[in-house]
Design an enzyme around this catalytic site. Structure first.
Site, PDB file in Angstrom:
ATOM      1  N   ARG A  59       0.834  -1.189   0.000  1.00 29.83           N
ATOM      2  CA  ARG A  59       0.000   0.000   0.000  1.00 29.83           C
ATOM      3  C   ARG A  59       0.875   1.246   0.000  1.00 29.83           C
ATOM      4  NH1 ARG A  59      -3.269  -2.595  -1.811  1.00 29.83           N
ATOM      5  NH2 ARG A  59      -5.399  -3.063  -1.138  1.00 29.83           N
TER       6      ARG A  59
ATOM      7  N   GLU B 121      -3.008   7.784  -6.416  1.00 30.34           N
ATOM      8  CA  GLU B 121      -2.945   7.030  -7.663  1.00 30.34           C
ATOM      9  C   GLU B 121      -4.020   7.536  -8.628  1.00 30.34           C
ATOM     10  OE1 GLU B 121      -3.245   2.879  -6.627  1.00 30.34           O
ATOM     11  OE2 GLU B 121      -1.217   2.843  -5.781  1.00 30.34           O
TER      12      GLU B 121
ATOM     13  N   HIS C  37       0.425   0.000 -10.079  1.00 32.14           N
ATOM     14  CA  HIS C  37      -0.420  -0.845  -9.227  1.00 32.14           C
ATOM     15  C   HIS C  37      -0.850  -2.085 -10.007  1.00 32.14           C
ATOM     16  CE1 HIS C  37      -3.165  -0.572  -5.456  1.00 32.14           C
ATOM     17  NE2 HIS C  37      -2.938  -1.846  -5.779  1.00 32.14           N
TER      18      HIS C  37
END
Length: 289
Positions: free
Chosen positions: A204, A233, A252
């Site tokens: 994370r 993000e 990601h």
């Protein structure tokens, strides 16, 4: 079914008459949960549940579930790939050759992996998978920091964060995002690190103070970093991390393979079905008395 990719009002509208919610990135606030009287369950289409108001859901006796057992091999593979690529400075070598250069620059020496020390921060399914894969590279010591772990795996030692910062040559993050873990990797942690250390984050973004990490990299206090997740993000265009040659960035994507997508879709749907039929969910993350 009412798909939603909107703001808080759109989320509230989507949940208003829903019996179950399948959630990816949308923020499921306390207000949205309180305004959904028919809601019988929320399933996170993934692992992390930091975008869901867990306490409010528990107060309304609404189970929140996730899918923690998909993508384990993919994420651990990605962490290993980032670690090796940063350690061996592969993007820099690729750019050098493409630009017509040749020869190994020794301004930032590369250390040998065999005989070095690996630090794992968090040790769930993915951390355990990474450990299995990392053993083959010849790490001499493997240290693990995880408050839930009372007995280390064979050949490993339990360590606190300060010890990992000071002694690890490679540090891989596998902890959830909570108030306690926010900015675990901060200026104080980085000040203790070896100048040839590598930091990898596939868990994370909130675990890392990105400004402090960028400063350490610019000042040569770290060999490099491999990051798949970020506090914001997509990664903002003005992030200093974008300009650093000793950082590898991915979007990601560590979880992804076609097999992982199929696993995730099936397991999330099966959990929704359990919630709607009154069966016991497999992976409920919030509880109440």
């Amino acid at each position: 079914m009412r798909p939603c990719r909107g703001d808080a009002e759109a989320v509230r509208h989507a949940l208003r008459d829903a019996h179950a919610a399948l959630v990816r990135e949308s923020l499921i606030t306390a207000e949205a949960i309180a305004a959904a009287p028919r809601l019988r369950g929320i399933v996170r289409y993934g692992v992390g549940v930091d975008n869901i108001a867990l306490t409010t859901a528990a107060e309304h006796q609404i189970p929140v579930c996730n899918v923690p057992d998909y993508g384990v091999e993919e994420v651990s593979d990605h962490a290993v790939a980032l670690l090796l690529a940063v350690w061996r400075r592969l993007p820099e070598a690729d750019a050098r050759v493409r630009a017509g250069g040749w020869g190994v620059p020794r301004t930032r020496p590369i250390q040998r992996i065999a005989g070095s020390t690996l630090g794992l921060i968090g040790f769930g399914r993915i951390g355990a998978a990474l450990l299995r894969k990392a053993r083959g590279f010849g790490f001499e010591r493997i240290m693990i920091a995880d408050p839930a772990l009372t007995q280390p795996p064979p050949g490993c030692i339990l360590a606190d964060l300060n010890t990992i910062a000071a002694e690890a040559d490679a540090i891989s993050l596998h902890a959830p995002a909570t108030r306690a873990t926010r900015h675990l990797i901060n200026a104080a942690f980085l000040a203790r690190c070896k100048p040839h250390a590598v930091v990898v984050n596939t868990s994370r973004g909130a675990l890392v103070d990105e400004a402090a990490l960028a400063a350490a990299l610019v000042e040569g206090r770290l060999h490099g970093a491999g990051l798949d997740v970020f506090e914001t993000e997509p990664l903002p265009a003005d992030s200093p991390l974008r300009k650093l040659p000793n950082v590898i960035l991915s979007d990601h994507a560590a979880w992804y393979s076609e097999a992982a997508v199929a696993d995730l879709q099936r397991k999330a749907a099966e959990e929704v079905a359990r919630l709607l039929t009154g069966a016991t969910p497999l992976h409920q993350v919030n509880r109440w008395d």
